[in-house]
Design an enzyme around this catalytic site. Structure first.
Site, PDB file in Angstrom:
ATOM      1  N   ASP A   1       0.723  -1.224   0.178  1.00  0.00           N
ATOM      2  CA  ASP A   1       0.093   0.082  -0.086  1.00  0.00           C
ATOM      3  C   ASP A   1       0.742   1.279  -0.020  1.00  0.00           C
ATOM      4  OD1 ASP A   1      -2.367   1.517  -0.051  1.00  0.00           O
ATOM      5  OD2 ASP A   1      -2.154   1.679   2.293  1.00  0.00           O
TER       6      ASP A   1
ATOM      7  N   GLU B   1      -3.018   6.365  -7.686  1.00  0.00           N
ATOM      8  CA  GLU B   1      -3.957   7.494  -7.121  1.00  0.00           C
ATOM      9  C   GLU B   1      -3.933   8.717  -7.927  1.00  0.00           C
ATOM     10  OE1 GLU B   1      -3.005   9.579  -2.953  1.00  0.00           O
ATOM     11  OE2 GLU B   1      -4.092   7.698  -2.567  1.00  0.00           O
TER      12      GLU B   1
END
Length: 289
Positions: free
Chosen positions: A83, A135
């Site tokens: 992550d 992202e």
């Protein structure tokens, strides 16, 4: 059971318009708790290891290998995901360590640089069979997708996905990282517009600050992968404090860490059921604090 891919969890949830739970691992005890929660509910879970956590453990091998071992031995579907990885070398090291899912986080870069870095690493990961999440933040925004007031533009997001080839996209719809109060209100209209425009699942970061029913509304609007870290970390440390305060002479750390691990397992199981329940179907309420 055989190791499950992140795509094997996110894909079915995307098709069914339910949530795919992605909970962060801090150490072996939280990884065990999350796997127990999946086994107790029979629901899949994604174990997430952040770049900060990798650095805490001195590299990707210790916790990645431990999480993979737990996943392979679980009776439920468990995937392992890296992550918020900003360092390209850590992406490569994590995949080499056995992770087959990674979030390439170049969101703090200007848009063109974000596209370039993400596209290059996505191509590299795809050659090795790894799922890639990215992202998209404000153009030039140093705080990335979670800058105050940031919102993801559907047209820009569609162009980003087409240019990079990513498998999932974290978007800005009103959440924020590291919130300890669950008070965020999300932009459900924007979530719906992003779902309609993008060909990949949407990811909600900062979900610890989002109340239960708001999470369910976000999933109904089109959100799929739901990342939760701070909330479960708070459950762990809260129970740890309670046990140590009740017995100041306690020496064996297993007697304090054990109850904290169990508290996380219980809350993670509740959240798994919440996120997997279709819109309109009642879910178990949160325990009173």
């Amino acid at each position: 059971m055989p190791l499950v891919s992140t795509e094997g969890i996110v894909g079915p949830a995307y098709a069914a318009r339910t949530g795919a739970a992605a909970f962060n691992v801090l150490h072996l005890e939280t990884a065990e708790a999350l796997v127990w929660a999946a086994e107790r509910t029979g629901l899949p879970v994604i174990l997430q290891i952040s770049e900060n956590c990798v650095r805490y453990h001195g590299g990707p091998l210790p916790l990645t290998r431990a999480s993979l071992a737990l996943a392979e031995g679980a009776s439920a579907d468990v995937a392992v995901h890296l992550d918020h990885v900003t360092d390209p070398e850590l992406v490569r090291a994590g995949v080499a360590a056995g992770a087959r899912s990674v979030m390439v986080d170049a969101s703090a870069l200007p848009y063109a640089e974000n596209v370039e870095v993400t596209a290059e690493l996505t191509a590299w990961c795809r050659e090795r069979g790894a799922f890639v999440e990215a992202e998209l933040g404000e153009v030039g925004g140093k705080d990335g997708v979670h800058a105050p007031g940031a919102r993801t533009d559907p047209e820009e997001a569609a162009a980003f996905v087409a240019a990079t080839g990513v498998d999932a996209l974290a978007v800005a719809v009103g959440s924020s990282h590291a919130m300890r109060e669950r008070t965020s209100v999300l932009d459900k209209e924007l979530i719906g517009a992003l779902r309609d425009r993008l060909p990949v699942p949407l990811v909600l970061h900062g979900s610890s600050g989002v109340p239960d029913e708001e999470l369910r509304r976000a999933i109904a609007a089109g959100m799929t992968k739901i990342n939760i870290s701070t909330h479960l970390a708070s459950v762990f440390t809260g129970e740890l404090r309670r046990v140590l305060a009740a017995d100041p002479d306690l020496v064996d750390s297993r007697r304090s860490v054990g109850p904290a691990r169990e508290a996380v397992a219980q809350e993670a199981a509740r959240l798994l059921e919440l996120l997997a329940s279709p819109a309109g179907h009642p879910a178990r309420p949160a325990p009173r604090s």
